[in-house]
Each structure stands twice: as structure tokens, then as C-alpha cells.
Design a protein around this motif. Structure first.
Motif, mmCIF file in Angstrom:
data_model
loop_
_atom_site.group_PDB
_atom_site.id
_atom_site.type_symbol
_atom_site.label_atom_id
_atom_site.label_comp_id
_atom_site.label_asym_id
_atom_site.label_seq_id
_atom_site.Cartn_x
_atom_site.Cartn_y
_atom_site.Cartn_z
ATOM 1 N N ASN A 100 0.809 -1.222 0.000
ATOM 2 C CA ASN A 100 0.000 0.000 0.000
ATOM 3 C C ASN A 100 0.842 1.271 0.000
ATOM 4 N N ILE A 101 2.108 1.154 -0.426
ATOM 5 C CA ILE A 101 2.989 2.308 -0.600
ATOM 6 C C ILE A 101 3.466 2.335 -2.041
ATOM 7 N N VAL A 102 3.367 3.516 -2.672
ATOM 8 C CA VAL A 102 3.772 3.627 -4.068
ATOM 9 C C VAL A 102 5.226 3.157 -4.215
ATOM 10 N N PRO A 103 5.505 2.226 -5.133
ATOM 11 C CA PRO A 103 6.883 1.731 -5.274
ATOM 12 C C PRO A 103 7.767 2.698 -6.068
ATOM 13 N N VAL A 104 9.015 2.860 -5.619
ATOM 14 C CA VAL A 104 10.018 3.634 -6.347
ATOM 15 C C VAL A 104 10.850 2.644 -7.161
ATOM 16 N N ASN A 105 10.796 2.771 -8.492
ATOM 17 C CA ASN A 105 11.459 1.803 -9.371
ATOM 18 C C ASN A 105 12.963 1.993 -9.433
ATOM 19 N N GLU A 106 13.403 3.242 -9.557
ATOM 20 C CA GLU A 106 14.845 3.485 -9.636
ATOM 21 C C GLU A 106 15.160 4.953 -9.323
ATOM 22 N N VAL A 107 16.443 5.196 -9.007
ATOM 23 C CA VAL A 107 16.949 6.534 -8.723
ATOM 24 C C VAL A 107 18.187 6.749 -9.594
ATOM 25 N N PHE A 108 18.275 7.907 -10.259
ATOM 26 C CA PHE A 108 19.451 8.164 -11.100
ATOM 27 C C PHE A 108 19.703 9.672 -11.190
ATOM 28 N N GLU A 109 20.902 10.032 -11.685
ATOM 29 C CA GLU A 109 21.270 11.437 -11.860
ATOM 30 C C GLU A 109 21.419 11.774 -13.338
ATOM 31 N N GLN A 110 20.963 12.981 -13.683
ATOM 32 C CA GLN A 110 21.084 13.512 -15.047
ATOM 33 C C GLN A 110 20.784 15.008 -14.971
ATOM 34 N N ASN A 111 21.286 15.763 -15.926
ATOM 35 C CA ASN A 111 20.995 17.208 -15.983
ATOM 36 C C ASN A 111 21.433 17.949 -14.714
ATOM 37 N N ASN A 112 22.496 17.470 -14.063
ATOM 38 C CA ASN A 112 23.022 18.085 -12.859
ATOM 39 C C ASN A 112 22.037 18.030 -11.694
ATOM 40 N N THR A 113 21.154 17.033 -11.720
ATOM 41 C CA THR A 113 20.192 16.873 -10.622
ATOM 42 C C THR A 113 19.855 15.394 -10.460
ATOM 43 N N VAL A 114 18.870 15.107 -9.599
ATOM 44 C CA VAL A 114 18.501 13.725 -9.267
ATOM 45 C C VAL A 114 17.045 13.481 -9.641
ATOM 46 N N TYR A 115 16.768 12.258 -10.119
ATOM 47 C CA TYR A 115 15.407 11.842 -10.455
ATOM 48 C C TYR A 115 15.092 10.525 -9.760
ATOM 49 N N TYR A 116 13.833 10.362 -9.361
ATOM 50 C CA TYR A 116 13.415 9.006 -8.998
ATOM 51 C C TYR A 116 12.085 8.700 -9.670
ATOM 52 N N VAL A 117 11.933 7.431 -10.033
ATOM 53 C CA VAL A 117 10.825 6.965 -10.871
ATOM 54 C C VAL A 117 9.875 6.117 -10.037
ATOM 55 N N MET A 118 8.596 6.443 -10.103
ATOM 56 C CA MET A 118 7.567 5.704 -9.360
ATOM 57 C C MET A 118 6.536 5.129 -10.311
ATOM 58 N N ALA A 119 5.836 4.124 -9.857
ATOM 59 C CA ALA A 119 4.721 3.586 -10.634
ATOM 60 C C ALA A 119 3.642 4.653 -10.760
ATOM 61 N N TYR A 120 2.992 4.699 -11.907
ATOM 62 C CA TYR A 120 1.869 5.625 -12.110
ATOM 63 C C TYR A 120 0.603 4.942 -11.605
ATOM 64 N N LEU A 121 -0.110 5.600 -10.717
ATOM 65 C CA LEU A 121 -1.248 4.974 -10.035
ATOM 66 C C LEU A 121 -2.611 5.462 -10.520
ATOM 67 N N GLY A 122 -2.631 6.191 -11.617
ATOM 68 C CA GLY A 122 -3.907 6.674 -12.129
ATOM 69 C C GLY A 122 -4.253 8.052 -11.609
#
Length: 503
Positions: A100-122
């Protein structure tokens, strides 16, 4: 369009390649996007949708033509430290695995900053879901959702994380076949603790009117699960009423009682009121405590949990006490009237037996209310009065009754009639909850009636013999009963003691 956001069509490359499809939201520390990516499901390539959060401090950051984040030299150190904190939190979320917690798929760096990717829940949040269901949910639906989210919070707390932003907008309702699963999202205000202290000071976070406790107006410096519990209880209140809760600074027991549906179970009522105490030290201190109240009621919890004398939520404007209640003469007349009705009923039962019975008191109509697999037992009093019984000498009635029935005469019930119990079948007093109609008794119970120490919580205005102040909705009396008769106690309004009395 969000200022300084990545352009639609921009490409981000982590373990998977993502294409920005839409700009969703910008906050103080980040921008959120909707993105598409080609993924493999078995041997089949499919297009999947994801939510991506980018670290971007709007007050000090800008972006060049290539999408790189830029920061002025004087802000470099601040940006570098904040970016590292953002990445560490993203890594913590990436490690969390709960249904019951949105999953974080991955974390990476680009464009001199940080991104993290989550499942889209609608697109359907709990707020929207309640609206689509007619404006409020049934108690069983609401308890089911709270059960799922409380499990997620317990998991977070066990990992020393406070969410600090529980509200209907941060709970997504996700369709999984014929089922709908609530999912907790948005960890922008979450704080991770080490050795009981926050890993970093985020300053004053977001404060959501109606859902945040007063403590969230200041930076959080201690690990207090009760802060999330307040927000969870407020969310439960919203689901069963369809109305936004009052701000914590204005909330009171009276307002909660007025908002709740009449058919709400005592356990759910207890969970909401205990969870929304003003002082976090008076809340249930763990999610397990909150769950126990929801399943078993406040009476099953140890001392120190829930409402106790001298621990108010927040008072409404001063409620008139004895000076504005019924005049003493009227109170006296009312008490005398009640005693006369009780005496007549007592006489009629002992003289005429079942045919002249003046009161059917403590007839328990026990019904089972299935709520999220919990069984709630509610004992109801049915009262019928006959004030036309002829008068006779009470001593003769008592003697005649003793000779003919062989039963022991017991004290008069709260609502007027006598009760007689065969000694051979006498029950042992135990704890429980009894619905009196105008009030709910929680405490000692004997033969289905209040007996011993306990609390009488009023659902409507009702005079009490010996008490000069007429209790109102939400007031409660901590007192002592004998066989259904309230003998003495103390009346509290919004947790503040008004008066003590003896019958």
C-alpha cells in the motif's frame, strides 16, 4: 506550463529510457512529470506510464537550453547538500516494499540533478473516490481503507519514517481487477530518523488544514507516530461524513460528535476521537494502539490511551454550566418526577407480576455489525413506562413479591423500573459497552446493565439525577453505577471537569 520544467518530449535515461509526456506539479523542492517508457513483459514489449520526480529548488535554480539545472555560485553549497539529502531520501523510498505504498522503481542522476521513478497509479485519489461514491463512504468501506493505510504507516514507522502528510489527496485508489487498493503517495514532507533524531532538518513542512495536527506548524524534531495517527483519524472522519474536518486549532469533541452519522459504531467513534486529541501525548502512541481501539474500542486499551480527565482536545466557546442550565426548582421537579415514575413502576411489577409490568428495562437487543471483519456488539435498552398503576404500600408489595416469586428485589434502574434477578443465575460483572440511546456506557457491566466504574458519553442532551448541569452531546461522566443506576460521578465538557455530584 510549469516554469523551468523539462519540455514535453525530453528524454531521461536511467536503467530504462523515459520520455516526458506531461508536466504534473511543482513544489518547493521538485517538479513531477508523467513519462512513458518501453518495457518488456515477458517477451512482449509494452508502453508503460510512470511518475518521475526531479530535484529542483525553484527559488535558486534555473535551467539552460539543454535541460541542465543551473545554480548561482553563492547557492552552490546549499544546492549540493539539498541534492544529496534528496537522493538519500529517494534511496530510502526505493528500499521500501509494501503493498500500500507507491513503489520507487529506480533513482538516477542527469541534468546536474537527481530523479526518482515511481509507478503511475492513475488519477483517482481518495478525495475523488469519496465524491464518486455519493459524497461519503459506508463505515465498512472507510474502515477497510484505514486498515490498509494503517498497515502502510506501521511499516514506515518501523523503518523510522514519518509521512507527515496523510490526507485524502495523498491516497490513490488503484483498480486491480475487481478490487480497489488504496496506495499512499507523496513523501515530500516525510522525515527519516536515526537514533530518534531527524536525519536532516527540513524546516517547517506542509500543513494541511483539517488533517495536520498543531505540532506540524513547527519543525518536527522528535519521532512521534501520533502525528501521522492524527491525520489518519481525520481522514477516517472525512470518509464517513463526507465533510472536511475542522482545523486542529478549532477541533473539539462536540464538533466531531455532531459530524458523525448516528449509526456509527462506538469503536469507530472512539478511534476518531482518541486519534484526534489536541496533545500528541494523549493520542494512541502507535499504529497498533490505534488499530486496537478501532477493533475493540477504547475500553480495551490501557490507561493513558484516549480521552482521560483533564486532557481536552480543544474547547468550543465556553459552554454554559450550572448558571445557564435548568433552574434548581425545575431540576428538583424533574428528579422527583423520575423517582415517582420509578416507584410506581416498581410497585406495579411487584404487585401485578408480568401482566402489570411497568418497565422492560435492560432487554438487550444485541446486533452484529460486520465492519472490515470486525464484529461490533451493541446492547440497546428498550424502555416502556406505565404511569397508571394504582398505589399500594411498598412494604406489602415487597413481602408479597418475595413470597410469590422467591426473587430478590434489586435497586431501581436508571430509566425507572425495578429489576429482579434469580440469585442462582446471577452473572459476574465484566467490562463492556452498553448503548443507552441518549448515551453510551463503557465500563463495568452486570446483567446487561451498567454496573461498577465506567464512562457515560452523551449522544444527546439528557438530565442526570444529582447533577445540576444538564449534559450535552459530547459531554461525558466518569462515575459509578449500581445495577444500572448512576450513583455518583464527575461531569466533563470538552475534557474539562464541570462538577462532581452524588445521587
Amino acid at each position: 506550463m510549469i516554469e523551468n520544467a523539462l519540455a514535453i518530449g525530453s528524454v531521461l535515461k536511467g536503467a530504462t529510457t523515459y520520455t516526458i509526456d506531461k508536466q504534473l506539479h511543482q513544489g518547493g523542492f521538485g517538479i513531477t512529470y508523467l513519462a512513458k517508457a518501453q518495457i518488456m513483459v515477458g517477451n512482449i514489449s509494452q508502453v508503460a506510464t510512470f511518475t518521475i520526480k526531479e530535484f529542483f529548488m525553484g527559488k535558486i535554480c534555473s535551467r539552460d537550453a539543454n535541460g541542465n539545472v543551473q545554480v548561482a555560485q553563492e547557492n552552490q553549497q546549499l544546492f549540493k547538500q539539498a541534492k544529496q539529502d534528496f537522493r538519500e531520501e529517494a534511496e530510502i523510498l526505493h528500499a521500501l516494499k509494501h503493498a500500500n505504498i507507491v513503489p520507487v522503481n529506480e533513482v538516477f542522476e542527469q541534468n546536474n540533478t537527481v530523479y526518482y521513478v515511481m509507478a503511475y497509479l492513475g488519477k483517482v485519489s481518495l478525495y475523488q473516490y469519496v465524491s464518486e461514491q455519493g459524497g461519503c463512504l459506508s463505515e465498512s468501506q472507510a474502515r477497510g481503507i484505514v486498515g490498509a493505510i494503517s498497515g502502510a504507516l506501521s511499516y514506515l514507522h518501523n523503518h523510522h519514517i514519518l509521512h507527515l502528510d496523510i490526507k485524502p489527496d495523498n491516497i490513490m485508489m488503484v483498480c486491480e481487477g475487481a478490487l480497489i487498493k488504496p496506495m499512499l503517495i507523496d513523501f515530500g514532507q516525510a522525515v527519516y530518523f536515526e537514533n530518534g533524531k531527524p536525519k536532516r532538518n527540513k524546516g517547517i513542512g506542509g500543513y494541511s488544514k483539517g488533517y495536520s495536527p498543531m505540532e506540524l506548524r513547527q519543525p518536527v524534531s522528535e519521532f512521534q507516530p501520533s502525528l501521522d495517527i492524527y491525520s489518519l483519524a481525520a481522514t477516517l472522519l472525512y470518509m464517513v461524513t463526507g465533510k472536511e474536518p475542522n482545523d486542529a486549532s478549532e477541533q473539539s469533541v462536540h464538533k466531531i460528535y455532531r459530524a458523525l452519522p448516528e449509526n456509527i459504531s462506538q469503536n469507530t467513534m472512539d478511534a476518531i476521537i482518541c486519534g484526534m486529541q489536541k496533545d500528541s501525548l494523549c493520542h494512541p502512541q502507535t499504529i497498533l494502539d490505534f488499530q486496537k481501539i478501532l477493533q475493540q474500542g477504547k475500553s480495551q486499551m490501557g490507561s493513558g490511551v484516549g480521552m482521560t480527565a483533564g486532557e481536552p482536545i480543544v474547547t468550543d466557546p465556553v459552554i454554559p454550566s450550572s448558571s445557564s442550565s435548568l433552574p434548581i426548582g425545575k431540576v428538583a421537579a424533574l428528579v422527583i418526577g423520575l423517582l415517582l415514575v420509578g416507584g410506581i413502576g416498581w410497585y406495579a411489577k411487584n404487585h401485578f407480576g408480568d401482566k402489570g409490568k411497568s418497565s422492560e428495562v435492560a432487554q438487550q437487543d444485541v446486533k452484529t455489525d460486520s465492519v472490515s471483519q470486525d464484529t461490533v456488539h451493541i446492547a440497546k435498552f428498550t424502555v416502556k413506562e406505565n404511569v397508571e398503576s394504582p398505589k399500594r404500600d411498598n412494604s406489602q408489595v415487597e413481602k408479597q413479591s418475595a413470597k410469590t416469586s422467591g426473587k430478590v428485589v434489586k435497586p431501581v434502574d436508571v430509566d425507572g423500573g425495578p429489576t429482579s434477578v434469580n440469585p442462582a443465575k446471577k452473572e459476574t460483572a465484566k467490562s463492556g459497552t452498553v448503548n443507552l440511546g441518549y448515551a453510551t456506557w463503557t465500563g463495568g457491566v452486570l446483567n446487561g446493565k451498567p454496573h461498577g466504574n465506567g464512562r457515560m458519553t452523551f449522544r444527546s442532551s439528557h438530565a442526570v439525577a444529582g447533577c445540576s448541569t444538564v449534559p450535552q452531546t459530547g459531554d461525558y461522566i466518569d462515575g459509578y453505577c449500581e445495577n444500572g443506576v448512576l450513583q455518583n460521578g464527575a461531569l466533563f465538557q470538552d475534557g474539562v471537569k464541570v462538577e462532581s455530584f452524588v445521587r
